[in-house]
Design a protein around this motif. Structure first.
Motif, PDB file in Angstrom:
ATOM      1  N   VAL A 396      -7.639 -62.989 -28.701  1.00 50.59           N
ATOM      2  CA  VAL A 396      -7.302 -64.316 -28.169  1.00 50.59           C
ATOM      3  C   VAL A 396      -8.561 -65.066 -27.766  1.00 50.59           C
ATOM      4  CG1 VAL A 396      -6.079 -65.602 -26.380  1.00 50.59           C
ATOM      5  CG2 VAL A 396      -5.032 -63.564 -27.387  1.00 50.59           C
ATOM      6  N   GLY A 397      -9.342 -64.471 -26.897  1.00 54.05           N
ATOM      7  CA  GLY A 397     -10.530 -65.127 -26.357  1.00 54.05           C
ATOM      8  C   GLY A 397     -10.705 -64.726 -24.907  1.00 54.05           C
ATOM      9  N   GLN A 398     -10.645 -65.682 -24.006  1.00 50.74           N
ATOM     10  CA  GLN A 398     -10.759 -65.388 -22.592  1.00 50.74           C
ATOM     11  C   GLN A 398      -9.879 -66.340 -21.785  1.00 50.74           C
ATOM     12  OE1 GLN A 398     -14.544 -66.372 -20.709  1.00 50.74           O
ATOM     13  NE2 GLN A 398     -15.197 -67.521 -22.516  1.00 50.74           N
ATOM     14  N   VAL A 399      -9.409 -65.805 -20.665  1.00 54.14           N
ATOM     15  CA  VAL A 399      -8.577 -66.582 -19.743  1.00 54.14           C
ATOM     16  C   VAL A 399      -9.370 -66.784 -18.465  1.00 54.14           C
ATOM     17  CG1 VAL A 399      -6.437 -66.669 -18.425  1.00 54.14           C
ATOM     18  CG2 VAL A 399      -6.447 -65.656 -20.715  1.00 54.14           C
ATOM     19  N   ILE A 400      -9.537 -68.032 -18.072  1.00 49.19           N
ATOM     20  CA  ILE A 400     -10.235 -68.358 -16.825  1.00 49.19           C
ATOM     21  C   ILE A 400      -9.195 -68.798 -15.809  1.00 49.19           C
ATOM     22  CG2 ILE A 400     -11.834 -69.945 -15.690  1.00 49.19           C
ATOM     23  CD1 ILE A 400     -12.257 -69.070 -19.356  1.00 49.19           C
ATOM     24  N   THR A 401      -9.102 -68.097 -14.710  1.00 48.91           N
ATOM     25  CA  THR A 401      -8.179 -68.463 -13.643  1.00 48.91           C
ATOM     26  C   THR A 401      -8.970 -69.042 -12.478  1.00 48.91           C
ATOM     27  OG1 THR A 401      -8.273 -66.185 -12.799  1.00 48.91           O
ATOM     28  CG2 THR A 401      -6.457 -66.744 -14.269  1.00 48.91           C
ATOM     29  N   LEU A 402      -8.440 -70.093 -11.884  1.00 52.68           N
ATOM     30  CA  LEU A 402      -9.078 -70.787 -10.770  1.00 52.68           C
ATOM     31  C   LEU A 402      -8.134 -70.732  -9.570  1.00 52.68           C
ATOM     32  CD1 LEU A 402     -10.408 -73.951 -12.646  1.00 52.68           C
ATOM     33  CD2 LEU A 402     -11.635 -71.831 -12.183  1.00 52.68           C
ATOM     34  N   HIS A 403      -8.531 -69.973  -8.555  1.00 57.46           N
ATOM     35  CA  HIS A 403      -7.713 -69.842  -7.350  1.00 57.46           C
ATOM     36  C   HIS A 403      -8.255 -70.785  -6.277  1.00 57.46           C
ATOM     37  CE1 HIS A 403      -5.135 -68.106  -4.344  1.00 57.46           C
ATOM     38  NE2 HIS A 403      -6.160 -67.759  -3.600  1.00 57.46           N
ATOM     39  N   ASP A 404      -7.379 -71.625  -5.758  1.00 60.00           N
ATOM     40  CA  ASP A 404      -7.774 -72.624  -4.769  1.00 60.00           C
ATOM     41  C   ASP A 404      -8.081 -71.934  -3.440  1.00 60.00           C
ATOM     42  OD1 ASP A 404      -8.153 -74.780  -3.141  1.00 60.00           O
ATOM     43  OD2 ASP A 404      -6.403 -75.896  -3.855  1.00 60.00           O
ATOM     44  N   ILE A 405      -9.340 -72.030  -3.020  1.00 62.31           N
ATOM     45  CA  ILE A 405      -9.741 -71.427  -1.737  1.00 62.31           C
ATOM     46  C   ILE A 405     -10.171 -72.499  -0.745  1.00 62.31           C
ATOM     47  CG2 ILE A 405     -10.410 -69.219  -2.766  1.00 62.31           C
ATOM     48  CD1 ILE A 405     -13.322 -70.202  -2.655  1.00 62.31           C
ATOM     49  N   SER A 406      -9.706 -73.718  -0.982  1.00 60.89           N
ATOM     50  CA  SER A 406     -10.088 -74.816  -0.096  1.00 60.89           C
ATOM     51  C   SER A 406      -9.672 -74.541   1.339  1.00 60.89           C
ATOM     52  CB  SER A 406      -9.461 -76.124  -0.586  1.00 60.89           C
ATOM     53  OG  SER A 406      -9.854 -76.405  -1.912  1.00 60.89           O
ATOM     54  N   TYR A 407      -8.462 -73.967   1.510  1.00 62.44           N
ATOM     55  CA  TYR A 407      -7.985 -73.692   2.870  1.00 62.44           C
ATOM     56  C   TYR A 407      -8.846 -72.625   3.545  1.00 62.44           C
ATOM     57  CZ  TYR A 407      -5.797 -69.392   1.159  1.00 62.44           C
ATOM     58  OH  TYR A 407      -5.566 -68.153   0.623  1.00 62.44           O
ATOM     59  N   LEU A 408      -9.370 -71.685   2.730  1.00 58.93           N
ATOM     60  CA  LEU A 408     -10.254 -70.676   3.314  1.00 58.93           C
ATOM     61  C   LEU A 408     -11.563 -71.316   3.757  1.00 58.93           C
ATOM     62  CD1 LEU A 408      -9.734 -67.711   0.803  1.00 58.93           C
ATOM     63  CD2 LEU A 408      -8.744 -67.973   3.081  1.00 58.93           C
ATOM     64  N   LYS A 409     -12.036 -72.274   2.964  1.00 53.67           N
ATOM     65  CA  LYS A 409     -13.248 -72.988   3.357  1.00 53.67           C
ATOM     66  C   LYS A 409     -13.026 -73.780   4.640  1.00 53.67           C
ATOM     67  CE  LYS A 409     -16.186 -71.948   0.080  1.00 53.67           C
ATOM     68  NZ  LYS A 409     -17.494 -71.300   0.377  1.00 53.67           N
ATOM     69  N   GLU A 410     -11.833 -74.351   4.775  1.00 59.29           N
ATOM     70  CA  GLU A 410     -11.525 -75.085   6.000  1.00 59.29           C
ATOM     71  C   GLU A 410     -11.501 -74.142   7.200  1.00 59.29           C
ATOM     72  OE1 GLU A 410      -7.879 -77.084   5.356  1.00 59.29           O
ATOM     73  OE2 GLU A 410      -8.675 -78.463   3.833  1.00 59.29           O
ATOM     74  N   LEU A 411     -10.877 -72.967   7.002  1.00 57.23           N
ATOM     75  CA  LEU A 411     -10.853 -71.983   8.094  1.00 57.23           C
ATOM     76  C   LEU A 411     -12.271 -71.526   8.431  1.00 57.23           C
ATOM     77  CD1 LEU A 411      -7.801 -69.764   7.053  1.00 57.23           C
ATOM     78  CD2 LEU A 411      -7.903 -71.410   8.929  1.00 57.23           C
ATOM     79  N   ASP A 412     -13.064 -71.329   7.368  1.00 54.08           N
ATOM     80  CA  ASP A 412     -14.443 -70.899   7.595  1.00 54.08           C
ATOM     81  C   ASP A 412     -15.231 -71.965   8.355  1.00 54.08           C
ATOM     82  OD1 ASP A 412     -16.596 -68.912   6.981  1.00 54.08           O
ATOM     83  OD2 ASP A 412     -17.455 -70.636   5.938  1.00 54.08           O
ATOM     84  N   GLN A 413     -14.986 -73.221   7.976  1.00 56.89           N
ATOM     85  CA  GLN A 413     -15.664 -74.311   8.670  1.00 56.89           C
ATOM     86  C   GLN A 413     -15.231 -74.378  10.135  1.00 56.89           C
ATOM     87  OE1 GLN A 413     -18.071 -76.151   7.634  1.00 56.89           O
ATOM     88  NE2 GLN A 413     -18.197 -77.502   9.438  1.00 56.89           N
ATOM     89  N   ALA A 414     -13.918 -74.198  10.343  1.00 59.56           N
ATOM     90  CA  ALA A 414     -13.420 -74.214  11.726  1.00 59.56           C
ATOM     91  C   ALA A 414     -14.018 -73.061  12.527  1.00 59.56           C
ATOM     92  CB  ALA A 414     -11.899 -74.126  11.723  1.00 59.56           C
ATOM     93  N   LYS A 415     -14.102 -71.889  11.873  1.00 61.56           N
ATOM     94  CA  LYS A 415     -14.697 -70.738  12.543  1.00 61.56           C
ATOM     95  C   LYS A 415     -16.167 -70.994  12.861  1.00 61.56           C
ATOM     96  CE  LYS A 415     -16.373 -67.484  10.264  1.00 61.56           C
ATOM     97  NZ  LYS A 415     -16.652 -66.391   9.310  1.00 61.56           N
ATOM     98  N   THR A 416     -16.862 -71.601  11.885  1.00 60.54           N
ATOM     99  CA  THR A 416     -18.281 -71.900  12.097  1.00 60.54           C
ATOM    100  C   THR A 416     -18.473 -72.861  13.273  1.00 60.54           C
ATOM    101  OG1 THR A 416     -18.754 -71.549   9.750  1.00 60.54           O
ATOM    102  CG2 THR A 416     -20.350 -72.837  11.008  1.00 60.54           C
ATOM    103  N   GLU A 417     -17.643 -73.899  13.288  1.00 70.66           N
ATOM    104  CA  GLU A 417     -17.752 -74.863  14.383  1.00 70.66           C
ATOM    105  C   GLU A 417     -17.450 -74.215  15.730  1.00 70.66           C
ATOM    106  OE1 GLU A 417     -15.132 -77.979  13.315  1.00 70.66           O
ATOM    107  OE2 GLU A 417     -16.422 -78.763  11.702  1.00 70.66           O
ATOM    108  N   PHE A 418     -16.448 -73.323  15.735  1.00 70.45           N
ATOM    109  CA  PHE A 418     -16.097 -72.633  16.981  1.00 70.45           C
ATOM    110  C   PHE A 418     -17.249 -71.736  17.442  1.00 70.45           C
ATOM    111  CE2 PHE A 418     -14.473 -68.703  18.922  1.00 70.45           C
ATOM    112  CZ  PHE A 418     -13.911 -69.218  20.076  1.00 70.45           C
ATOM    113  N   VAL A 419     -17.779 -70.941  16.453  1.00 64.52           N
ATOM    114  CA  VAL A 419     -18.867 -70.029  16.805  1.00 64.52           C
ATOM    115  C   VAL A 419     -20.092 -70.819  17.264  1.00 64.52           C
ATOM    116  CG1 VAL A 419     -20.472 -68.314  15.894  1.00 64.52           C
ATOM    117  CG2 VAL A 419     -18.057 -68.196  15.290  1.00 64.52           C
TER     118      VAL A 419
END
Length: 636
Positions: A396-419
């Motif tokens: 066939v070839g290759q399958v590229i899957t893209l998982h949305d991690i935007s919410y994780l980045k938001e949590l990480d940003q919130a954690k960073t701001e808190f820390v």
């Protein structure tokens, strides 16, 4: 309109020419050939209706001239002329195949009737020949017509997936090639098991709608159950169904992979004309086509159902899915990928992915150029992030899957701001603690044990303070973006950092080498951040390399990029820990407890590299050392 004159070719000498000039053959068009070389040329040019041959010319040139003319033109009548002293006998003339023979002296008026007689005989011969040809070629033409019909049905099956249309064409062809009055294809009803008409020719619509045959005690049912054709030619009508009588009928099974899927039948109800074995053979061929068409329709229906399911899944799934063929052409692009990269509703399937996609990180994922294939992050903008993964599929070839991690980045940003907030708030009490600890020694003597406790408190406070400073620094780097960016030359910074580390290297008896190309170009960035990046990488290499170890720093260019490498012969990083080394507060499992560190150095380094639109990765083997590679775009 007058009838065209018949053409006579005279192969003659002066004697016969005198006869021709006498006017007795004025009803004909006369052409002459005075030499043997002219004969074939004149025959080809004028296509004569008869030949007049002078014996003396024939014998003088070639005794076999007449024979050769007869072989090449068997339907062309020949009249032979001889002189009074001719030695030819009637038997010889007949053996030549001549239509008539004149020997001087003879009456001139006898010539025309002889020519007409010869022309009429030639006409009868040609007519008989045409009739015989028609008899011979008639059956061949019928066979050709049958083969053409079969070929057309085969073409229809391979080019058409409409089952009703294909089966109707099969029935029509079956009626045509057998000369039957009616034809039908019977298929089993999935609910009742009875046979019903799926396609027909020359039946009334109301009859087709109501026609049902049980499998038991019927001719068609017998064929369906046994898979054996049925062939009836009767003088009296046979009952197929109430009010449905036929004189002759053929039923053949539709068999696919040893399983009967239906019945094809033709019959004669009005005439008593029967069928023969050839009709049965042709009908079996048609039945094979119909069975293939039914199976193709089933497979197509199943494929359509599966395709519909797949499309529904791809529409509902929240992950992006991109399928690239082995020829680098797009096979599938779901709505998540289209929306994320602004591809709209245009038809993308079949196009080269490089002609459609422009996002650098996505192209690197497809090409396999990503430094860490297991942890590829694609940033669309400041709010949209995807975790990308490429999976090869054979054939066939290759399958590229893209998982949305935007919410994780938001949590990480919130954690960073808190820390960051907490860290900032902790600096004041820590400063107070350090101040009061320093005052203890000033208010009086302390015991050795008390001094040890004070030293431990100071070390802990120093460690916490360092960690807080690094957290705050990480926050500033992540939020600074491209502020204070300028053209920065890396060679002076690298040399300065190496000079500052020489005392530590000497104390640990290590070897620190630098190999940079003289033309190492500048990059666009923040000189303070780039210095901190290099201090962290070189400092880690020294810290995690034992006494007597070696550290090598190299710099080179490739296309439009600067590539820096910091290589050591230290402890190395376990394979399981390598994907996490750039995470905050993470330290490898093989780090000894007495090795100082906060677990933030590489996280800060990764943020600096990202802030400069670069890439960083590590190649390491436990017990042999590590190599950290940084790729930065060249300043333009």
């Amino acid at each position: 309109m007058s009838e065209m004159k018949k053409v006579l070719l005279a192969i003659s000498d002066e004697g016969v020419l005198n006869l021709l000039n006498s006017g007795i053959l004025s009803l004909y068009q006369i052409e002459t050939a005075s030499t043997l070389l002219d004969v074939k040329t004149q025959i080809a040019a004028f296509d004569p209706d008869a030949l007049l041959i002078d014996e003396t010319l024939m014998v003088s040139g070639s005794s076999d001239l007449a024979g050769r003319l007869f072989e090449e033109n068997p339907a062309l009548p020949v009249i032979l002329f001889s002189g009074a002293d001719s030695l030819l006998t009637p038997r010889q003339v007949l053996s030549f195949g001549a239509a008539d023979w004149f020997q001087f002296p003879f009456l001139p008026e006898e010539v025309s009737p002889a020519i007409e007689k010869a022309l009429n005989r030639s006409k009868r011969w040609t007519s008989w020949q045409q009739k015989e040809t028609t008899k011979v070629t008639g059956s061949l033409q019928n066979r050709v017509n049958e083969l053409e019909t079969i070929f057309k049905v085969g073409q229809s099956i391979t080019s058409n997936l409409d089952l009703d249309q294909v089966l109707t064409e099969v029935v029509q062809a079956a009626v045509e090639v057998t000369g039957a009055e009616e034809g039908s294809i019977l298929l089993p009803d999935e609910e009742t098991g009875e046979l019903y008409i799926r396609a027909s020719r020359n039946f009334r619509d109301d009859f087709v709608r109501t026609f049902r045959l049980p499998v038991t005690d019927t001719y068609a049912g017998q064929v369906f159950k046994t898979g054996v054709p049925l062939f009836l030619n009767e003088m009296d009508p046979q009952k197929i169904k109430t009010a449905y009588l036929v004189y002759s009928i053929i039923y053949v099974p539709l068999i696919f992979r040893d399983q009967t899927v239906g019945v094809l039948g033709v019959d004669n109800r009005e005439s008593q004309r029967g069928f023969d074995d050839k009709n049965l053979t042709l009908l079996q061929t048609m039945a094979d086509y119909a069975a293939i068409a039914i199976e193709n329709a089933k497979l197509f229906s199943q494929t359509e159902i599966e395709r519909s399911k797949l499309e529904t899944i791809l529409r509902q799934v929240e992950d992006g899915v991109l399928v690239v063929g082995e020829d680098d052409r797009l096979i599938l692009v779901n709505h998540v990928v289209r929306n994320a990269f602004g591809l709209g509703d245009q038809v993308l399937e079949g196009k080269k992915y490089s002609d459609v996609l422009s996002h650098r990180a996505l192209l690197m994922t497809i090409r396999g150029d990503a430094p860490n294939p297991d942890r590829i992050e694609i940033r669309i903008d400041d709010q949209k992030y995807f975790r990308a993964r490429s999976t090869p599929i054979d054939g066939v070839g290759q399958v590229i899957t893209l998982h949305d991690i935007s919410y994780l980045k938001e949590l990480d940003q919130a954690k960073t701001e808190f820390v960051t907030t907490v860290s900032h708030d902790l600096r004041s009490p820590l400063t107070s603690i350090m101040g009061y600890v320093e005052l203890i020694k000033r208010v009086g003597e302390v015991t050795d044990q008390q001094a040890d406790y004070i030293k431990r408190v100071q070390a802990s406070v120093y460690h916490i303070t360092t960690m807080i400073n690094e957290i705050l620094e990480l926050g500033k780097i992540e939020n600074r973006l491209d502020k204070n960016f300028e053209m920065v030359r890396l060679i002076p910074i690298i040399e300065d950092v190496v000079t500052g580390q020489k005392p530590v290297v000497a104390e640990r008896n290590q070897t620190l080498s630098v190999k940079l190309i003289d033309s190492l170009p500048a990059v666009y960035g923040d000189s303070i951040q780039l210095r901190q990046m290099l201090e962290n990488l070189i400092g880690n290499a020294i810290k995690y390399t034992g006494r007597g170890g070696k550290i090598l720093i190299t710099g080179e260019t490739e296309k439009d990029q600067v590539i820096l490498r910091v290589q050591d012969t230290g402890y190395g990083i376990p394979l399981a820990d390598q994907p996490k080394v750039f995470d905050r507060f993470y330290r490898a499992n093989n780090v000894t407890p007495d090795t100082q560190g906060t677990g933030l150095g590489l996280a800060i380094t990764k943020s600096i590299v990202d802030n400069h639109k670069g890439r960083i990765w590590v190649d390491s083997k436990e017990g042999e050392g590590s190599t950290f590679t940084v790729v930065l775009p060249i300043y333009e």
